[in-house]
Design a protein around this motif. Sequence first.
Motif, PDB file in Angstrom:
ATOM      1  N   ARG A   1      85.423  39.308  36.404  1.00 57.82           N
ATOM      2  CA  ARG A   1      86.191  38.214  36.999  1.00 57.82           C
ATOM      3  C   ARG A   1      85.269  37.261  37.755  1.00 57.82           C
ATOM      4  NH1 ARG A   1      90.450  41.997  37.534  1.00 57.82           N
ATOM      5  NH2 ARG A   1      89.503  42.924  39.378  1.00 57.82           N
ATOM      6  N   LYS A   2      84.365  37.820  38.546  1.00 52.87           N
ATOM      7  CA  LYS A   2      83.434  36.978  39.294  1.00 52.87           C
ATOM      8  C   LYS A   2      82.573  36.140  38.354  1.00 52.87           C
ATOM      9  CE  LYS A   2      82.696  39.434  43.681  1.00 52.87           C
ATOM     10  NZ  LYS A   2      81.663  40.012  44.560  1.00 52.87           N
ATOM     11  N   PHE A   3      82.092  36.788  37.296  1.00 54.35           N
ATOM     12  CA  PHE A   3      81.210  36.123  36.339  1.00 54.35           C
ATOM     13  C   PHE A   3      81.939  34.964  35.657  1.00 54.35           C
ATOM     14  CE2 PHE A   3      78.395  36.674  32.359  1.00 54.35           C
ATOM     15  CZ  PHE A   3      77.351  35.978  32.942  1.00 54.35           C
ATOM     16  N   GLN A   4      83.140  35.240  35.167  1.00 55.73           N
ATOM     17  CA  GLN A   4      83.895  34.196  34.481  1.00 55.73           C
ATOM     18  C   GLN A   4      84.314  33.081  35.434  1.00 55.73           C
ATOM     19  OE1 GLN A   4      86.429  37.222  32.047  1.00 55.73           O
ATOM     20  NE2 GLN A   4      86.544  35.281  30.971  1.00 55.73           N
ATOM     21  N   ASN A   5      84.670  33.442  36.656  1.00 55.35           N
ATOM     22  CA  ASN A   5      85.034  32.420  37.629  1.00 55.35           C
ATOM     23  C   ASN A   5      83.856  31.525  37.969  1.00 55.35           C
ATOM     24  OD1 ASN A   5      87.741  33.053  37.888  1.00 55.35           O
ATOM     25  ND2 ASN A   5      87.414  34.505  39.544  1.00 55.35           N
ATOM     26  N   ALA A   6      82.671  32.133  38.060  1.00 51.94           N
ATOM     27  CA  ALA A   6      81.472  31.337  38.342  1.00 51.94           C
ATOM     28  C   ALA A   6      81.205  30.357  37.209  1.00 51.94           C
ATOM     29  CB  ALA A   6      80.277  32.257  38.556  1.00 51.94           C
ATOM     30  N   ILE A   7      81.348  30.825  35.965  1.00 50.40           N
ATOM     31  CA  ILE A   7      81.171  29.948  34.808  1.00 50.40           C
ATOM     32  C   ILE A   7      82.175  28.805  34.853  1.00 50.40           C
ATOM     33  CG2 ILE A   7      81.443  29.827  32.292  1.00 50.40           C
ATOM     34  CD1 ILE A   7      80.278  32.689  32.191  1.00 50.40           C
ATOM     35  N   TYR A   8      83.418  29.158  35.146  1.00 54.00           N
ATOM     36  CA  TYR A   8      84.479  28.141  35.219  1.00 54.00           C
ATOM     37  C   TYR A   8      84.169  27.110  36.295  1.00 54.00           C
ATOM     38  CZ  TYR A   8      89.043  26.132  36.342  1.00 54.00           C
ATOM     39  OH  TYR A   8      90.080  25.267  36.611  1.00 54.00           O
TER      40      TYR A   8
ATOM     41  N   ILE B   1      77.111  37.576  42.349  1.00 49.43           N
ATOM     42  CA  ILE B   1      77.235  38.266  41.070  1.00 49.43           C
ATOM     43  C   ILE B   1      75.954  39.051  40.856  1.00 49.43           C
ATOM     44  CG2 ILE B   1      77.644  38.002  38.593  1.00 49.43           C
ATOM     45  CD1 ILE B   1      78.634  35.136  39.275  1.00 49.43           C
ATOM     46  N   GLY B   2      76.081  40.346  40.627  1.00 51.42           N
ATOM     47  CA  GLY B   2      74.904  41.143  40.333  1.00 51.42           C
ATOM     48  C   GLY B   2      74.261  40.692  39.033  1.00 51.42           C
ATOM     49  N   HIS B   3      72.958  40.545  39.039  1.00 54.24           N
ATOM     50  CA  HIS B   3      72.264  40.071  37.837  1.00 54.24           C
ATOM     51  C   HIS B   3      72.513  40.980  36.638  1.00 54.24           C
ATOM     52  CE1 HIS B   3      69.242  38.155  40.868  1.00 54.24           C
ATOM     53  NE2 HIS B   3      70.355  37.462  40.771  1.00 54.24           N
ATOM     54  N   GLU B   4      72.858  42.265  36.910  1.00 50.21           N
ATOM     55  CA  GLU B   4      73.079  43.212  35.818  1.00 50.21           C
ATOM     56  C   GLU B   4      74.367  42.962  35.050  1.00 50.21           C
ATOM     57  OE1 GLU B   4      74.352  45.473  39.648  1.00 50.21           O
ATOM     58  OE2 GLU B   4      73.028  43.824  39.055  1.00 50.21           O
ATOM     59  N   ILE B   5      75.189  41.994  35.488  1.00 53.01           N
ATOM     60  CA  ILE B   5      76.430  41.686  34.779  1.00 53.01           C
ATOM     61  C   ILE B   5      76.149  41.306  33.322  1.00 53.01           C
ATOM     62  CG2 ILE B   5      76.399  39.265  35.496  1.00 53.01           C
ATOM     63  CD1 ILE B   5      79.536  41.447  34.973  1.00 53.01           C
ATOM     64  N   ILE B   6      74.976  40.726  33.066  1.00 51.17           N
ATOM     65  CA  ILE B   6      74.665  40.284  31.702  1.00 51.17           C
ATOM     66  C   ILE B   6      74.484  41.459  30.749  1.00 51.17           C
ATOM     67  CG2 ILE B   6      73.556  38.187  32.548  1.00 51.17           C
ATOM     68  CD1 ILE B   6      70.843  39.463  31.753  1.00 51.17           C
TER      69      ILE B   6
ATOM     70  N   VAL C   1      70.543  30.520  34.793  1.00 46.34           N
ATOM     71  CA  VAL C   1      69.875  30.110  36.027  1.00 46.34           C
ATOM     72  C   VAL C   1      70.853  29.402  36.952  1.00 46.34           C
ATOM     73  CG1 VAL C   1      68.119  28.569  36.963  1.00 46.34           C
ATOM     74  CG2 VAL C   1      67.574  30.013  35.004  1.00 46.34           C
ATOM     75  N   ASP C   2      71.694  28.512  36.393  1.00 50.75           N
ATOM     76  CA  ASP C   2      72.684  27.817  37.215  1.00 50.75           C
ATOM     77  C   ASP C   2      73.695  28.788  37.809  1.00 50.75           C
ATOM     78  OD1 ASP C   2      71.528  25.377  36.759  1.00 50.75           O
ATOM     79  OD2 ASP C   2      72.846  24.844  35.088  1.00 50.75           O
ATOM     80  N   LEU C   3      74.075  29.794  37.041  1.00 50.08           N
ATOM     81  CA  LEU C   3      75.062  30.765  37.527  1.00 50.08           C
ATOM     82  C   LEU C   3      74.525  31.557  38.708  1.00 50.08           C
ATOM     83  CD1 LEU C   3      76.465  32.123  34.163  1.00 50.08           C
ATOM     84  CD2 LEU C   3      77.750  30.897  35.896  1.00 50.08           C
ATOM     85  N   PHE C   4      73.329  32.080  38.573  1.00 50.86           N
ATOM     86  CA  PHE C   4      72.789  32.918  39.630  1.00 50.86           C
ATOM     87  C   PHE C   4      72.230  32.109  40.795  1.00 50.86           C
ATOM     88  CE2 PHE C   4      72.136  36.459  36.319  1.00 50.86           C
ATOM     89  CZ  PHE C   4      73.395  36.976  36.601  1.00 50.86           C
ATOM     90  N   ASN C   5      72.030  30.819  40.594  1.00 59.10           N
ATOM     91  CA  ASN C   5      71.623  29.970  41.706  1.00 59.10           C
ATOM     92  C   ASN C   5      72.726  29.844  42.751  1.00 59.10           C
ATOM     93  OD1 ASN C   5      69.019  29.423  40.979  1.00 59.10           O
ATOM     94  ND2 ASN C   5      69.456  27.473  39.985  1.00 59.10           N
TER      95      ASN C   5
ATOM     96  N   GLU D   1      64.034  32.419  47.197  1.00 60.21           N
ATOM     97  CA  GLU D   1      63.076  32.976  46.240  1.00 60.21           C
ATOM     98  C   GLU D   1      63.786  33.406  44.968  1.00 60.21           C
ATOM     99  OE1 GLU D   1      59.967  35.550  47.494  1.00 60.21           O
ATOM    100  OE2 GLU D   1      60.355  35.119  49.607  1.00 60.21           O
ATOM    101  N   LYS D   2      63.533  32.695  43.878  1.00 61.60           N
ATOM    102  CA  LYS D   2      64.157  33.005  42.594  1.00 61.60           C
ATOM    103  C   LYS D   2      63.279  34.011  41.846  1.00 61.60           C
ATOM    104  CE  LYS D   2      66.996  29.732  43.742  1.00 61.60           C
ATOM    105  NZ  LYS D   2      68.303  30.059  44.330  1.00 61.60           N
ATOM    106  N   ASN D   3      63.870  34.661  40.873  1.00 60.41           N
ATOM    107  CA  ASN D   3      63.154  35.733  40.198  1.00 60.41           C
ATOM    108  C   ASN D   3      63.566  35.762  38.731  1.00 60.41           C
ATOM    109  OD1 ASN D   3      61.483  37.943  39.826  1.00 60.41           O
ATOM    110  ND2 ASN D   3      62.346  39.091  41.521  1.00 60.41           N
ATOM    111  N   ALA D   4      63.130  36.791  38.025  1.00 59.83           N
ATOM    112  CA  ALA D   4      63.570  37.014  36.655  1.00 59.83           C
ATOM    113  C   ALA D   4      65.001  37.547  36.673  1.00 59.83           C
ATOM    114  CB  ALA D   4      62.656  38.013  35.960  1.00 59.83           C
ATOM    115  N   TYR D   5      65.836  37.032  35.792  1.00 65.41           N
ATOM    116  CA  TYR D   5      67.219  37.489  35.693  1.00 65.41           C
ATOM    117  C   TYR D   5      67.451  38.331  34.446  1.00 65.41           C
ATOM    118  CZ  TYR D   5      67.954  33.785  39.166  1.00 65.41           C
ATOM    119  OH  TYR D   5      67.883  32.983  40.280  1.00 65.41           O
ATOM    120  N   ALA D   6      66.423  38.517  33.655  1.00 63.47           N
ATOM    121  CA  ALA D   6      66.513  39.357  32.461  1.00 63.47           C
ATOM    122  C   ALA D   6      65.170  40.062  32.290  1.00 63.47           C
ATOM    123  CB  ALA D   6      66.844  38.528  31.225  1.00 63.47           C
TER     124      ALA D   6
END
Length: 535
Positions: free
Chosen positions: A521-528, A141-146, A229-233, A244-249
Amino acid sequence: MDINKMKVLSFEELRVLYRKFLNSLDYKQTTIDTYYSDSFYLWKKESKDLFWNVVTSPDFESVAKEALFKALTENSTGNVSSLVSSYMSHLRRFRLFLSSDGAMDPVEIKQPITVIPTHMSREIIINKMYVGGYLLEGDNIGHEIINLYKADDGKNYIYLNSQGTIELSHGSNRITVLMVRKFASKIYKILAKAEGITILDFANSKLPRKERYKGQVALGLVYGGVSLVDLFNENSFRGSLEDEKNAYATFVADRVIKPKNQIYITDDESVSGEYTFFIRTNKGFGKQTLREFYHENEKPDSFTDLNRIIENCELWEDTDTTQKVSDLPEIRVDPYFNFLKIIRQEDNELAFSNMFAYFFDINRDAFSRFAHEVLSIDIRTDFIIEREKKNIDLLISDEKNVVVIENKIKSSINGISERHDIYSDQVQSQLKKYYQFVTTDDEYRNKSVSCFIFSPNYNRIELGKFSYGEKYNIVYYREIYSFFVENSNLYDGVPYFTDFINAMYKHTKDYDNELEEEMQRKFQNAIYNVQKRGG
């Protein structure tokens, strides 16, 4: 150590303790040296008492900004507003040291920063979304989805490609972020504008990646009940979870406003039109860069052109219409999934032209009916269909008729000369070339000529700009799609017919939102999926 004992330490004693804390965070030595020195600016320039009053104040943010602004105004010749932002970051880090040592209650990095200077210049940032091979790997999921959704706290947070970082000096400007995505060659679709921008301090590009990530974790953003953080992990890089984790916002915005209708920007004046705005640039939009900065004083022409779009109220919704993910309708399955999506060719004109030729040819009675009902011409079933003859996408002919079909999905009409017609301002183009061929060639010149452009409904083709444009009629994909759906019985048992019409469906919409919907769809599926594992 008790805060009172900490306060009686000398300048050097306190700095020794602070350096040990910084070393424990694995910073580079140059970074440690900067923090070790600059965190104590108020102590060195003003007084020890003022320093301690500021860093322990219950109203730290406002008290610190006021004290720094006063001290820097008196002692510095640089950009005070920018310097305040930098020194605020150092003081916040020192407060983390105090909380880690037990000298004061734990500090949460939940305050975004941007100093409000006495004078603000304007700056527009173009943020290019949904780009790069990263999005094509697995279910990343691209971080820009937010950027187009509210967090559960009701606020809009913005991720700035490509790393989510920015130099804090930009905080001295009044920023508008224009979010766009690639639409066609030299054309970007505008998705939204973000205003009332505040920079999050951990997005500072000068901080180590590890510290940026710590700041992101501390911010505690939640979408649909799941930590960002859990979603993008869940994202991977080259087959493995990212190490390597980074800023997501990068920013928090007062509002994110979407356009009322589809609008576009281009650096090619020849393809501009009513809703495609030409932006003056020195070298055009960067092909590789994912973000571009347009300061009103440094790039005045570009800024003026972009600002006209931003401030045109007729183009934008009246209010922030972004929603929380939890408020969106449930979307988990794509009902129009097809093989072109698998091979990522759903916008490929060549693929669609080949499919049109195949399905027209495989059932000639169906095409004869299509020609009558959609094209309003009568074609016999003994027609000849040719691909790319003289570069014409589809050339169909029978005894009495010749039909030119040019298929355009996300490209514009191609010019064949830099010169315009002598007697008009129209561009000499492929349309003229094709028409002149079928009206002069011995094989076709005595036949009735019909010329068409097949176009997605969201595409805007201004035929009046092109020489011989009046000889063509636009047939939108919605009409083509409807014909094939209504006559699907004529293709019973024909392989890939269902994929063909499903692939066509996305091009029947008034707005090309397919990529955004896929990311949603990807974002919501990841949350689910995260919720499911947690439950």
